[in-house]
Design a protein around this motif. Structure first.
Motif, PDB file in Angstrom:
ATOM      1  N   ARG A   1      14.520   1.393  -8.179  1.00  0.00           N
ATOM      2  CA  ARG A   1      15.646   1.892  -7.267  1.00  0.00           C
ATOM      3  C   ARG A   1      15.011   3.278  -6.535  1.00  0.00           C
ATOM      4  O   ARG A   1      14.016   4.032  -6.915  1.00  0.00           O
ATOM      5  N   VAL A   2      15.229   3.116  -5.241  1.00  0.00           N
ATOM      6  CA  VAL A   2      14.872   4.209  -4.151  1.00  0.00           C
ATOM      7  C   VAL A   2      15.826   4.620  -3.441  1.00  0.00           C
ATOM      8  O   VAL A   2      16.876   4.077  -3.205  1.00  0.00           O
ATOM      9  N   SER A   3      15.537   5.802  -2.829  1.00  0.00           N
ATOM     10  CA  SER A   3      16.409   6.437  -1.856  1.00  0.00           C
ATOM     11  C   SER A   3      15.919   6.371  -0.554  1.00  0.00           C
ATOM     12  O   SER A   3      14.626   6.891  -0.291  1.00  0.00           O
ATOM     13  N   VAL A   4      16.517   5.956   0.473  1.00  0.00           N
ATOM     14  CA  VAL A   4      16.157   5.782   1.922  1.00  0.00           C
ATOM     15  C   VAL A   4      16.889   6.720   2.781  1.00  0.00           C
ATOM     16  O   VAL A   4      18.170   6.677   2.850  1.00  0.00           O
ATOM     17  N   SER A   5      16.212   7.495   3.579  1.00  0.00           N
ATOM     18  CA  SER A   5      16.972   8.663   4.110  1.00  0.00           C
ATOM     19  C   SER A   5      16.615   8.676   5.544  1.00  0.00           C
ATOM     20  O   SER A   5      15.300   8.364   5.897  1.00  0.00           O
TER      21      SER A   5
ATOM     22  N   PHE B   1      18.771   0.214  17.074  1.00  0.00           N
ATOM     23  CA  PHE B   1      18.738  -0.417  15.686  1.00  0.00           C
ATOM     24  C   PHE B   1      17.528  -0.617  15.018  1.00  0.00           C
ATOM     25  O   PHE B   1      17.207  -0.759  13.873  1.00  0.00           O
ATOM     26  N   LYS B   2      16.531  -0.955  16.034  1.00  0.00           N
ATOM     27  CA  LYS B   2      15.338  -1.444  15.578  1.00  0.00           C
ATOM     28  C   LYS B   2      14.177  -0.365  15.291  1.00  0.00           C
ATOM     29  O   LYS B   2      13.263  -0.665  14.493  1.00  0.00           O
ATOM     30  N   VAL B   3      14.438   0.694  15.471  1.00  0.00           N
ATOM     31  CA  VAL B   3      13.494   1.959  15.121  1.00  0.00           C
ATOM     32  C   VAL B   3      14.304   3.245  14.884  1.00  0.00           C
ATOM     33  O   VAL B   3      14.893   3.598  15.871  1.00  0.00           O
ATOM     34  N   CYS B   4      13.942   3.780  13.714  1.00  0.00           N
ATOM     35  CA  CYS B   4      14.193   5.298  13.699  1.00  0.00           C
ATOM     36  C   CYS B   4      13.312   5.591  12.400  1.00  0.00           C
ATOM     37  O   CYS B   4      12.652   4.759  11.805  1.00  0.00           O
ATOM     38  N   ALA B   5      13.319   6.850  12.528  1.00  0.00           N
ATOM     39  CA  ALA B   5      12.470   7.741  11.395  1.00  0.00           C
ATOM     40  C   ALA B   5      12.944   7.866  10.149  1.00  0.00           C
ATOM     41  O   ALA B   5      14.136   8.285  10.146  1.00  0.00           O
ATOM     42  N   ALA B   6      12.438   7.384   9.106  1.00  0.00           N
ATOM     43  CA  ALA B   6      13.057   7.424   7.602  1.00  0.00           C
ATOM     44  C   ALA B   6      12.094   7.662   6.460  1.00  0.00           C
ATOM     45  O   ALA B   6      10.634   7.761   6.836  1.00  0.00           O
ATOM     46  N   ASP B   7      12.395   8.151   5.426  1.00  0.00           N
ATOM     47  CA  ASP B   7      11.692   8.473   4.343  1.00  0.00           C
ATOM     48  C   ASP B   7      12.294   7.800   3.185  1.00  0.00           C
ATOM     49  O   ASP B   7      13.298   7.277   3.050  1.00  0.00           O
ATOM     50  N   VAL B   8      11.390   7.412   2.261  1.00  0.00           N
ATOM     51  CA  VAL B   8      11.522   6.738   1.168  1.00  0.00           C
ATOM     52  C   VAL B   8      11.265   7.535  -0.128  1.00  0.00           C
ATOM     53  O   VAL B   8       9.959   8.040  -0.275  1.00  0.00           O
ATOM     54  N   GLN B   9      12.048   7.850  -1.254  1.00  0.00           N
ATOM     55  CA  GLN B   9      11.661   8.584  -2.459  1.00  0.00           C
ATOM     56  C   GLN B   9      12.164   7.557  -3.495  1.00  0.00           C
ATOM     57  O   GLN B   9      13.261   7.009  -3.559  1.00  0.00           O
ATOM     58  N   LYS B  10      11.400   7.706  -4.600  1.00  0.00           N
ATOM     59  CA  LYS B  10      11.612   6.808  -5.679  1.00  0.00           C
ATOM     60  C   LYS B  10      12.868   7.554  -6.304  1.00  0.00           C
ATOM     61  O   LYS B  10      13.021   8.737  -6.525  1.00  0.00           O
ATOM     62  N   GLY B  11      13.744   6.583  -7.199  1.00  0.00           N
ATOM     63  CA  GLY B  11      14.941   7.190  -7.934  1.00  0.00           C
ATOM     64  C   GLY B  11      16.152   7.495  -6.983  1.00  0.00           C
ATOM     65  O   GLY B  11      16.118   7.273  -5.907  1.00  0.00           O
TER      66      GLY B  11
ATOM     67  N   GLY C   1       0.842  -1.207   0.050  1.00  0.00           N
ATOM     68  CA  GLY C   1      -0.153   0.296   0.007  1.00  0.00           C
ATOM     69  C   GLY C   1       0.927   1.285   0.142  1.00  0.00           C
ATOM     70  O   GLY C   1       0.564   2.322  -0.775  1.00  0.00           O
ATOM     71  N   ASP C   2       1.819   1.124   0.836  1.00  0.00           N
ATOM     72  CA  ASP C   2       2.901   2.513   0.949  1.00  0.00           C
ATOM     73  C   ASP C   2       3.426   2.536  -0.425  1.00  0.00           C
ATOM     74  O   ASP C   2       3.556   3.811  -0.886  1.00  0.00           O
ATOM     75  N   ALA C   3       3.892   1.442  -1.023  1.00  0.00           N
ATOM     76  CA  ALA C   3       4.668   1.755  -2.168  1.00  0.00           C
ATOM     77  C   ALA C   3       3.768   2.258  -3.451  1.00  0.00           C
ATOM     78  O   ALA C   3       4.099   3.002  -4.283  1.00  0.00           O
ATOM     79  N   LYS C   4       2.600   1.713  -3.556  1.00  0.00           N
ATOM     80  CA  LYS C   4       1.557   2.101  -4.394  1.00  0.00           C
ATOM     81  C   LYS C   4       1.451   3.765  -4.218  1.00  0.00           C
ATOM     82  O   LYS C   4       1.385   4.576  -5.302  1.00  0.00           O
ATOM     83  N   ARG C   5       1.268   4.192  -3.011  1.00  0.00           N
ATOM     84  CA  ARG C   5       0.851   5.623  -2.937  1.00  0.00           C
ATOM     85  C   ARG C   5       2.090   6.356  -3.283  1.00  0.00           C
ATOM     86  O   ARG C   5       1.810   7.499  -3.733  1.00  0.00           O
ATOM     87  N   LEU C   6       3.345   5.771  -3.176  1.00  0.00           N
ATOM     88  CA  LEU C   6       4.444   6.404  -3.690  1.00  0.00           C
ATOM     89  C   LEU C   6       4.844   6.421  -5.104  1.00  0.00           C
ATOM     90  O   LEU C   6       5.802   6.930  -5.393  1.00  0.00           O
ATOM     91  N   GLY C   7       4.111   5.413  -5.668  1.00  0.00           N
ATOM     92  CA  GLY C   7       4.415   5.203  -6.969  1.00  0.00           C
ATOM     93  C   GLY C   7       5.520   4.135  -7.349  1.00  0.00           C
ATOM     94  O   GLY C   7       6.341   4.203  -8.339  1.00  0.00           O
ATOM     95  N   ILE C   8       6.038   3.377  -6.119  1.00  0.00           N
ATOM     96  CA  ILE C   8       7.093   2.568  -6.408  1.00  0.00           C
ATOM     97  C   ILE C   8       6.674   1.151  -6.559  1.00  0.00           C
ATOM     98  O   ILE C   8       5.572   0.451  -6.062  1.00  0.00           O
ATOM     99  N   SER C   9       7.285   0.549  -7.513  1.00  0.00           N
ATOM    100  CA  SER C   9       7.080  -0.793  -7.988  1.00  0.00           C
ATOM    101  C   SER C   9       8.411  -1.851  -7.508  1.00  0.00           C
ATOM    102  O   SER C   9       9.402  -1.221  -7.389  1.00  0.00           O
ATOM    103  N   GLU C  10       7.882  -3.224  -7.637  1.00  0.00           N
ATOM    104  CA  GLU C  10       8.976  -4.078  -7.166  1.00  0.00           C
ATOM    105  C   GLU C  10      10.126  -3.869  -8.091  1.00  0.00           C
ATOM    106  O   GLU C  10      10.138  -3.757  -9.202  1.00  0.00           O
ATOM    107  N   GLY C  11      11.527  -4.033  -7.491  1.00  0.00           N
ATOM    108  CA  GLY C  11      12.750  -3.674  -8.141  1.00  0.00           C
ATOM    109  C   GLY C  11      12.985  -2.355  -8.501  1.00  0.00           C
ATOM    110  O   GLY C  11      14.134  -1.964  -9.065  1.00  0.00           O
TER     111      GLY C  11
END
Lengths: 678, 245
Positions: free
Chosen positions: A615-619, A668-678, A603-613
């Motif tokens: 490339r994304v950047s995680v910050s 290690f098990k919790v931090c706040a992050a963002d995902v962006q396509k590309g 659901g999260d991926a769909k909302r962000l327009g991200i498909s399997e495979g």
């Protein structure tokens, strides 16, 4: 032609499987499982079957290296050790002994870890010695010492097979401890109930009878919720609580607020489901809890461990066959490196450095004055290095530039050091920054012992010669000790080191290499005629009465925000191991999991327009990495998961170095992050 | 095998060497262990190996494909114990020559096979789906198999078995079943070494039964019978030319 099958212990997780290394004329050609081994019974996981693959890899470090004009240059052992000892002496004289820290290693043997801590304490006069247990089960050691008096698995691995209920939380057992997972599957086939509570689906949770997903960082809330159900429904083991424990009233007081509605709002777990879990666990005849990093790696990790101890004590599920609380240790000798005193506040055998009697004993045994002040933890040492207070680090077999949280900060910190010495089997992300790099022998090239997660002390046996000029770590430690002018480093074999360690370590008092060559011994094993101890706390707890800790939910150090809306959690996969130094050089393992990925909910991926495979950047607030998206329903919405094995997209660039106040384990098990396509 | 370090170990003993406390009661798959070693044993010397009936069949499959030089192998026939025969549900336990042990009769049936064949096909499918969901992709079934000899294993081919996936899915097991159909000698090593406790020997026995019933073919029975499925790529079989393919 000489063909040998050398019995030894696996160098990967803490299960301690034994197998034979197949050797033809000093060449390792394969692994054969040992059918008569009590723990592995002729079965291994894919890492075990490939444990020979990295040993004779061309990348192995073969000669000592010293940095000259910015570059690492080959040199002799004499020159390298003289330089290292000289630098340690210079820094000690100039800044004092506490400006130097040693890192012991969960990949080295008990004998070697014993020598590492002796080097720090007896040769340099500092308690600054720690190792990666700080990053995995430090909170188990502090938590269970408080609750029970002993921070190790209460039962043995084979007992999982006979449990009626196996309660797993924060452990991806089938991937991280496959042969322990195998025992759980045997129990499942027998009809035992398996319960898994985890934010991710795991291979085990998919087979479990009950699987619940909590929000990362909400564990105490659901554990207290379970205890409340157990109290309210009259499922408390009154007899056990009355005769074996103390402070139950304090616990009752704190859990009365854990109402189903409140628990659901914090954890996302439905009240009826949690109540069902509480009933199944409490009513089982034989119930074992297994947990790992999902519990410990939090900024309130000690409290979560204590909450689980409360749960086991309130139901009386502890101290007997197939009843207990079982932290699954993740490295071949992480239990042993704690036992051997690779900790800044504890001598070998969990004797406190600030206890005068214990210190006097070691002063007499080692014939030297010892420091009373507990030393720096690994995580605090990094912080001290960053502000220029720590000047030197000597690292035996750890790769802190991959394994520690907030790598950007670690990098800044180690660049400040006047001396960084790394002793390892391969060049690592950490050795890139070292002034001195020494080549070590790996598990297949030396003798010694590993202590596995169920406290069994197991021999490793030399199968082949080390490459080039590499030496076993125990020999390096002895030679360094002698050059530092210390007494008590004249050992000619690991068996001699164990003989000394046994005299000062009561839980290892009856252990020697001859006995281990014939039998499986689990500590405590106080004397030569003692058969070892399978189950802890049978008649009374190690500390006497078990103590209920009134712990309550607290939010993680970092919670999602508009800028960083996801919760990032990190961990392992089945095929790679930790910082990848060994597994990424094993072709069959690398073939299975060759590149870094981030798991995210569909659901999260769909909302962000991200498909399997894609490339994304995680910050996070600390850094950004680029990797492939793996879109799945196996992780709850709002959470993402990244394995920490891959240097090209190191998850620990992102993680938060917030520490548990008692154990100094990072979150290690919790931090706040963002995902962006590309 | 020899007793050492409180365990039983597979050993290779040179001529004239003291064999020590020899044991024959632990079912190590010696043909697999020898297969690993064989490419390194280039001295051309003879190799004697303890051989159960199933090992004898494995050797037949190995010789058939030319992996071992037949002239180098000396078989020491081992008759399995009653307990081992029961554990393997083995119907054919006595080697052609018995050098060690007392020969015992085989057992005719595998209780689980019978139970499964009395189920409806849907129930049977459910049973196997549950079993295969426990698979943790350790590759023990191939690593320990005496008749898995391909240089390039199809199970490591991404088209058929995606990387990383755990469990690896039904196709993993079906591909393996197909690939072993004409050479599995029912030694049971896959089942013994499976950490997930998947009854792989029963799975093999059911396939073997179909092969017997449909094609009157049993692997390992006759060294001159060509593998039923294997492409020979023009290589001649040792001995008489095969007339069946």
């Amino acid at each position: 032609m000489n063909v040998e099958h050398v019995l030894t212990t696996c160098p990967y997780c803490g299960t301690g499987c034994n197998f034979f290394l197949q050797v033809v004329d000093d060449r390792l050609i394969g692994v054969v499982p040992c059918k008569t081994d009590e723990i592995s019974r002729g079965q291994l996981c894919i890492k075990g079957y490939n444990a020979h693959a990295f040993v004779q890899h061309p990348d192995r470090l073969k000669t000592p290296l010293v940095r000259e004009h910015g570059e690492l240059k080959q040199t002799s052992w004499e020159a390298a050790l003289d330089l290292l000892a000289g630098e340690i002496k210079r820094i000690k004289e100039k800044y004092g002994p506490d400006s130097i820290a040693f890192l012991a290693s969960a990949k080295c043997t008990n004998e070697e870890n014993y020598l590492f801590q002796k080097l720090a304490r007896a040769a340099v006069q500092t308690n600054n010695v720690d190792h990666c247990a700080r990053l995995c089960h430090a909170s188990t050691v502090t938590g269970l010492l408080y609750s029970f008096g002993s921070g190790a698995m209460t039962n043995t691995i084979p007992e999982f097979e006979n449990a009626d209920c196996i309660f797993v939380t924060g452990s991806n057992t089938l991937e991280a401890h496959p042969i322990i997972g195998a025992r759980m599957l045997k129990a499942l086939d027998r009809g035992a109930k398996i319960i898994v509570i985890d934010p991710r689906d795991t291979p085990l949770s998919r087979l479990a009878h009950i699987k619940l997903s909590q929000r990362p960082g909400s564990d105490i809330a659901w554990i207290n919720g379970m205890i409340k159900v157990i109290i309210d429904e009259g499922l408390v083991d009154q007899d056990f609580v009355k005769t074996r424990t103390t402070d139950f009233d304090k616990l009752k007081d704190v859990v009365k607020d854990a109402t189903p509605e409140k628990v659901e709002s914090i954890t996302g777990i439905k009240p009826a489901e949690l109540a069902e879990v509480a009933r199944v666990y409490a009513k089982a005849d034989r119930a074992m809890i297994a947990y790992a990093m999902g519990v410990t790696q939090h900024s309130n990790g000690t409290n979560i461990v204590e909450a689980l101890a409360n749960l086991a004590m309130v139901t009386g599920h502890i101290g007997s066959e197939s009843n207990g609380l079982n932290p699954l240790r993740g490295q071949c000798n992480v239990q042993g490196s704690c036992d051997s005193g690779g900790l800044p506040n504890l001598f070998p055998g969990y004797q406190r450095v600030d206890d005068e009697k214990a210190r006097a004993k070691f002063e007499q045994a080692w014939d030297v004055k010892l420091p009373a002040k507990p030393g720096l933890t690994l995580t605090c040492a990094i912080k001290e290095a960053a502000v220029g207070k720590l000047k030197a680090m000597v690292i035996f077999g750890e790769n802190i530039m991959m394994s520690d949280p907030d790598l950007g900060h670690v990098e800044d910190a180690i660049k400040e050091l006047e001396l960084l010495a790394v002793i390892d089997i391969f060049p690592t992300e950490t050795s890139k920054f070292a002034h001195i790099v020494l080549p070590a022998a790996c598990y297949a090239e030396k003798d010694g012992t590993f202590t596995n997660t169920d406290r069994a002390v197991r021999l490793i046996r030399k199968a082949v010669n080390p490459p080039g000029d590499a030496w076993p770590d125990w020999k390096i430690a002895c030679e360094l000790g002698k050059r530092l002018g210390a007494k008590g480093f004249d050992f000619s074999s690991p068996a001699e080191v164990m003989a000394e360690m046994a005299t000062v370590t009561p839980i290892y008092g009856g252990i020697d290499h001859d006995r281990l060559d014939r039998e499986v011994l689990r500590w405590p094993c106080p004397s030569k005629d003692h058969k070892g101890t399978r189950i802890l706390h049978t008649q009374k707890f190690t500390k006497g009465l078990g103590t209920f800790a009134p712990v309550d939910h607290a939010p993680p150090a970092e919670t999602p925000s508009d800028e960083y809306p996801f919760i990032l959690t990190t961990g392992r996969n089945l095929f790679q191991y930790h910082t990848g130094t060994m597994t990424r050089r094993s072709s069959k393992l690398e073939r299975e999991a060759p590149e870094p990925y981030v798991e995210m909910n569909k659901g999260d991926a769909k909302r962000l327009g991200i498909s399997e495979g894609d490339r994304v950047s995680v910050s996070s607030r600390r850094g950004t990495i680029n990797l492939k998206a793996r879109v799945t329903e196996r992780i709850i919405p709002g959470s993402i998961f990244i394995p920490f094995h891959y240097a090209e997209a190191a998850a620990n660039r992102l993680t938060n170095a917030a520490l548990d106040p008692e154990s100094k384990i990072p979150e290690f098990k919790v931090c706040a992050a963002d995902v962006q396509k590309g | 095998m020899r007793e050492e370090h409180g365990n039983v170990a597979p050993v290779m003993i040179a001529k004239g060497e003291d064999p020590g406390d020899v044991r024959t009661d632990v079912p190590y798959q010696l043909m697999t262990i020898l297969s690993n070693l064989y490419p390194w044993m280039s001295d051309g010397k003879k190799i004697a190996v303890l051989t159960r009936r199933c090992d004898e069949k494995a050797l037949a499959e190995i010789f058939k494909r030319g992996y071992f030089d037949r002239a180098r192998i000396v078989q020491i026939g081992l008759a399995c114990s009653k307990e081992q025969i029961a554990a393997c549900r083995c119907s054919d336990p006595v080697p052609s020559t018995v050098d060690i042990g007392e020969p015992h009769a085989g057992v005719g049936s595998d209780a689980l096979s019978e139970k499964l064949m009395n189920m409806s096909s849907e129930e049977r499918l459910r049973f196997w789906i549950y079993q295969f969901r426990k698979c943790n992709k350790c590759f023990a079934c191939t690593a320990n198999c005496p008749v898995c000899f391909c240089d390039e294993c199809v199970l490591e081919e991404r088209t058929f078995v995606p990387e990383r996936g755990v469990p690896p899915g039904m196709s993993f097991h079906l591909i393996r079943a197909y690939h072993l159909a004409d050479k599995c000698i029912e030694c049971g090593e896959c089942e013994r070494s499976c950490p997930a406790g998947i009854p792989l020997l029963t799975f093999r026995k059911l396939v073997a039964k179909d092969f017997r019933d449909m094609y009157k073919f049993s692997p390992g029975d006759d060294k001159n019978v060509s593998p039923l499925l294997t492409t020979l790529e023009g290589e001649a079989l040792e001995g008489d030319e095969c007339n069946e393919c």
